[in-house]
Design an enzyme around this catalytic site. Structure first.
Site, PDB file in Angstrom:
ATOM      1  N   HIS A  13       2.388   3.723  -9.048  1.00 32.65           N
ATOM      2  CA  HIS A  13       2.130   2.295  -9.309  1.00 32.65           C
ATOM      3  C   HIS A  13       3.297   1.689 -10.088  1.00 32.65           C
ATOM      4  O   HIS A  13       3.713   0.577  -9.832  1.00 32.65           O
ATOM      5  CB  HIS A  13       0.823   2.117 -10.084  1.00 32.65           C
ATOM      6  CG  HIS A  13      -0.388   2.460  -9.274  1.00 32.65           C
ATOM      7  ND1 HIS A  13      -0.631   1.892  -8.041  1.00 32.65           N
ATOM      8  CD2 HIS A  13      -1.418   3.319  -9.494  1.00 32.65           C
ATOM      9  CE1 HIS A  13      -1.755   2.388  -7.552  1.00 32.65           C
ATOM     10  NE2 HIS A  13      -2.256   3.265  -8.409  1.00 32.65           N
ATOM     11  N   LEU A  36       9.388 -20.986  -6.232  1.00 32.94           N
ATOM     12  CA  LEU A  36       8.492 -20.096  -5.473  1.00 32.94           C
ATOM     13  C   LEU A  36       7.120 -20.084  -6.119  1.00 32.94           C
ATOM     14  O   LEU A  36       7.004 -19.973  -7.338  1.00 32.94           O
ATOM     15  CB  LEU A  36       9.048 -18.657  -5.492  1.00 32.94           C
ATOM     16  CG  LEU A  36       8.131 -17.585  -4.884  1.00 32.94           C
ATOM     17  CD1 LEU A  36       8.159 -17.649  -3.357  1.00 32.94           C
ATOM     18  CD2 LEU A  36       8.546 -16.174  -5.335  1.00 32.94           C
ATOM     19  N   SER A  93      -8.290  -4.667   4.902  1.00 31.73           N
ATOM     20  CA  SER A  93      -8.900  -4.365   3.597  1.00 31.73           C
ATOM     21  C   SER A  93      -9.354  -5.616   2.837  1.00 31.73           C
ATOM     22  O   SER A  93      -9.053  -5.775   1.652  1.00 31.73           O
ATOM     23  CB  SER A  93      -7.940  -3.528   2.737  1.00 31.73           C
ATOM     24  OG  SER A  93      -7.542  -2.369   3.416  1.00 31.73           O
ATOM     25  N   ASP A 131       0.836  -1.200   0.000  1.00 31.84           N
ATOM     26  CA  ASP A 131       0.000   0.000   0.000  1.00 31.84           C
ATOM     27  C   ASP A 131       0.877   1.259   0.000  1.00 31.84           C
ATOM     28  O   ASP A 131       1.964   1.251   0.569  1.00 31.84           O
ATOM     29  CB  ASP A 131      -0.931  -0.021   1.226  1.00 31.84           C
ATOM     30  CG  ASP A 131      -2.097   0.938   1.065  1.00 31.84           C
ATOM     31  OD1 ASP A 131      -2.396   1.335  -0.070  1.00 31.84           O
ATOM     32  OD2 ASP A 131      -2.706   1.299   2.087  1.00 31.84           O
ATOM     33  N   TRP A 183     -12.332  -1.356  -7.728  1.00 37.53           N
ATOM     34  CA  TRP A 183     -13.093  -0.906  -8.914  1.00 37.53           C
ATOM     35  C   TRP A 183     -13.711   0.455  -8.692  1.00 37.53           C
ATOM     36  O   TRP A 183     -14.121   1.127  -9.630  1.00 37.53           O
ATOM     37  CB  TRP A 183     -14.189  -1.909  -9.271  1.00 37.53           C
ATOM     38  CG  TRP A 183     -13.681  -3.250  -9.680  1.00 37.53           C
ATOM     39  CD1 TRP A 183     -13.690  -4.378  -8.919  1.00 37.53           C
ATOM     40  CD2 TRP A 183     -13.075  -3.621 -10.924  1.00 37.53           C
ATOM     41  NE1 TRP A 183     -13.126  -5.430  -9.610  1.00 37.53           N
ATOM     42  CE2 TRP A 183     -12.742  -4.995 -10.852  1.00 37.53           C
ATOM     43  CE3 TRP A 183     -12.769  -2.936 -12.105  1.00 37.53           C
ATOM     44  CZ2 TRP A 183     -12.133  -5.690 -11.891  1.00 37.53           C
ATOM     45  CZ3 TRP A 183     -12.164  -3.627 -13.145  1.00 37.53           C
ATOM     46  CH2 TRP A 183     -11.848  -4.977 -13.036  1.00 37.53           C
TER      47      TRP A 183
HETATM   48  C1  IPE Z   1      -5.553  -2.618  -0.356  1.00 44.41           C
HETATM   49  O1  IPE Z   1      -5.168  -1.313  -0.510  1.00 44.41           O
HETATM   50  C2  IPE Z   1      -5.636  -3.271  -1.685  1.00 44.41           C
HETATM   51  C3  IPE Z   1      -4.380  -3.521  -2.360  1.00 44.41           C
HETATM   52  C4  IPE Z   1      -3.184  -3.274  -1.892  1.00 44.41           C
HETATM   53  C5  IPE Z   1      -4.504  -4.095  -3.656  1.00 44.41           C
HETATM   54  P1  IPE Z   1      -6.228  -0.138  -0.581  1.00 44.41           P
HETATM   55  O2  IPE Z   1      -5.466   1.114  -0.660  1.00 44.41           O
HETATM   56  O3  IPE Z   1      -7.217  -0.389  -1.654  1.00 44.41           O
HETATM   57  O4  IPE Z   1      -6.973  -0.270   0.813  1.00 44.41           O
HETATM   58  P2  IPE Z   1      -7.953   0.746   1.539  1.00 44.41           P
HETATM   59  O5  IPE Z   1      -9.064   1.059   0.585  1.00 44.41           O
HETATM   60  O6  IPE Z   1      -7.159   1.965   1.863  1.00 44.41           O
HETATM   61  O7  IPE Z   1      -8.398   0.030   2.757  1.00 44.41           O
HETATM   62  C1  IPE Z   2      -1.736   0.106  -3.371  1.00 46.65           C
HETATM   63  O1  IPE Z   2      -1.413   1.436  -3.420  1.00 46.65           O
HETATM   64  C2  IPE Z   2      -1.795  -0.525  -4.722  1.00 46.65           C
HETATM   65  C3  IPE Z   2      -3.160  -0.772  -5.193  1.00 46.65           C
HETATM   66  C4  IPE Z   2      -4.257  -0.683  -4.512  1.00 46.65           C
HETATM   67  C5  IPE Z   2      -3.254  -1.134  -6.579  1.00 46.65           C
HETATM   68  P1  IPE Z   2      -2.537   2.538  -3.390  1.00 46.65           P
HETATM   69  O2  IPE Z   2      -2.899   2.874  -4.793  1.00 46.65           O
HETATM   70  O3  IPE Z   2      -3.660   2.145  -2.531  1.00 46.65           O
HETATM   71  O4  IPE Z   2      -1.762   3.762  -2.759  1.00 46.65           O
HETATM   72  P2  IPE Z   2      -2.353   4.823  -1.737  1.00 46.65           P
HETATM   73  O5  IPE Z   2      -2.777   4.057  -0.528  1.00 46.65           O
HETATM   74  O6  IPE Z   2      -3.502   5.496  -2.413  1.00 46.65           O
HETATM   75  O7  IPE Z   2      -1.210   5.723  -1.478  1.00 46.65           O
HETATM   76 MG    MG Z   3      -4.082   2.469  -0.528  1.00 51.44          MG
END
Ligand code: IPE
Ligand code: IPE
Ligand code: MG
Length: 225
Positions: free
Chosen positions: A29, A123, A181, A12, A61
């Protein structure tokens, strides 16, 4: 063989990192992809056999279409370019999550990479895509009912997307947020959880190894004393 069999990761903080350093969430990303590659390499080096990475949740989504498209394009680009590399490194790729919502093109790319890597033994990389733990559990229950089996721990495990992986020994979540999450709610029942302040693109091997060391110093009780 490492006594740690399975590491799970909620990567995250890509979006925040991108906005801070590149004025674009999407570039965050892209930067996050480098961290994934480094983490995979170190997981192999440490002889850990399973790595599960949360890449896209059933809730993601809700994000703007532009970001969702960018993420899936990045994934397509990665698999098209890197499947050969996965094979070279002995990585078996497995997608966990519901593939039904994806484009035909993506489904084909995913199945192709899974097929080409299916005999690899170094792995197992579980990539969670359109993954949600609640969806996984509902799906498992429905499969059990369909097969007219009873609801018990063994049958639930057998019908989860992760049926062929042991439960994670530890979970790492970067990005300074302390929540799950909707990730592996069943499988994480007894995992050690590490919440890390750093944003995912800044997470490095030193951070990873520090966590592994801390894990080894933790006494796991599993209800016992
Ligand atoms: C969790 O991260 C999902 C992934 C890392 C793919 P999010 O950024 O979507 O989580 P929330 O919405 O802050 O809980
Ligand atoms: C996690 O990073 C990756 C995905 C959910 C794809 P985020 O995109 O949630 O990054 P923040 O939390 O908004 O910084
Ligand atoms: Mg996030």
């Amino acid at each position: 063989m490492n006594p740690i069999k399975h590491v799970a990761i909620i990567m995250d903080g890509n979006g925040r990192w991108g906005l801070k350093y590149k004025k674009s969430r999407n570039l965050g990303h892209r930067a996050g992809l480098n961290t994934i590659e480094k983490v995979i390499k170190n997981t192999i080096k440490k002889k850990i056999k399973f790595l599960t990475i949360y890449a896209f949740s059933t809730e993601n989504w809700k994000r703007p279409k532009k970001e969702v498209n960018f993420l899936f394009n990045l994934l397509e680009e990665f698999l098209t370019k890197k499947t050969k590399d996965l094979i070279k490194q002995g990585i078996k790729l497995k997608i966990i999550g519901n593939k039904k919502k994806f484009s035909k093109k993506l489904i084909k790319i995913l199945s192709n990479s899974e097929n080409l890597t299916k005999n690899n033994k170094i792995l197992q990389l579980n990539l969670a895509l359109n993954y949600g733990s609640k969806n996984e559990l509902i799906n498992a229950m429905n499969l059990i009912i369909k097969k007219k089996k009873s609801i018990n721990e063994k049958n639930i495990k057998k019908n989860l997307y992760t049926y062929d992986s042991p439960d994670p020994d530890l979970l790492i979540r970067t990005g300074d947020t302390k929540r799950l999450s909707n990730f592996l709610l069943w499988q994480l029942a007894y995992s050690e959880i590490f919440f890390i302040k750093k944003l995912w693109p800044d997470f490095n091997i030193k951070d990873y190894n520090k966590i592994l060391l801390k894990f080894f110093k933790t006494k796991r009780n599993f209800g016992n004393i």
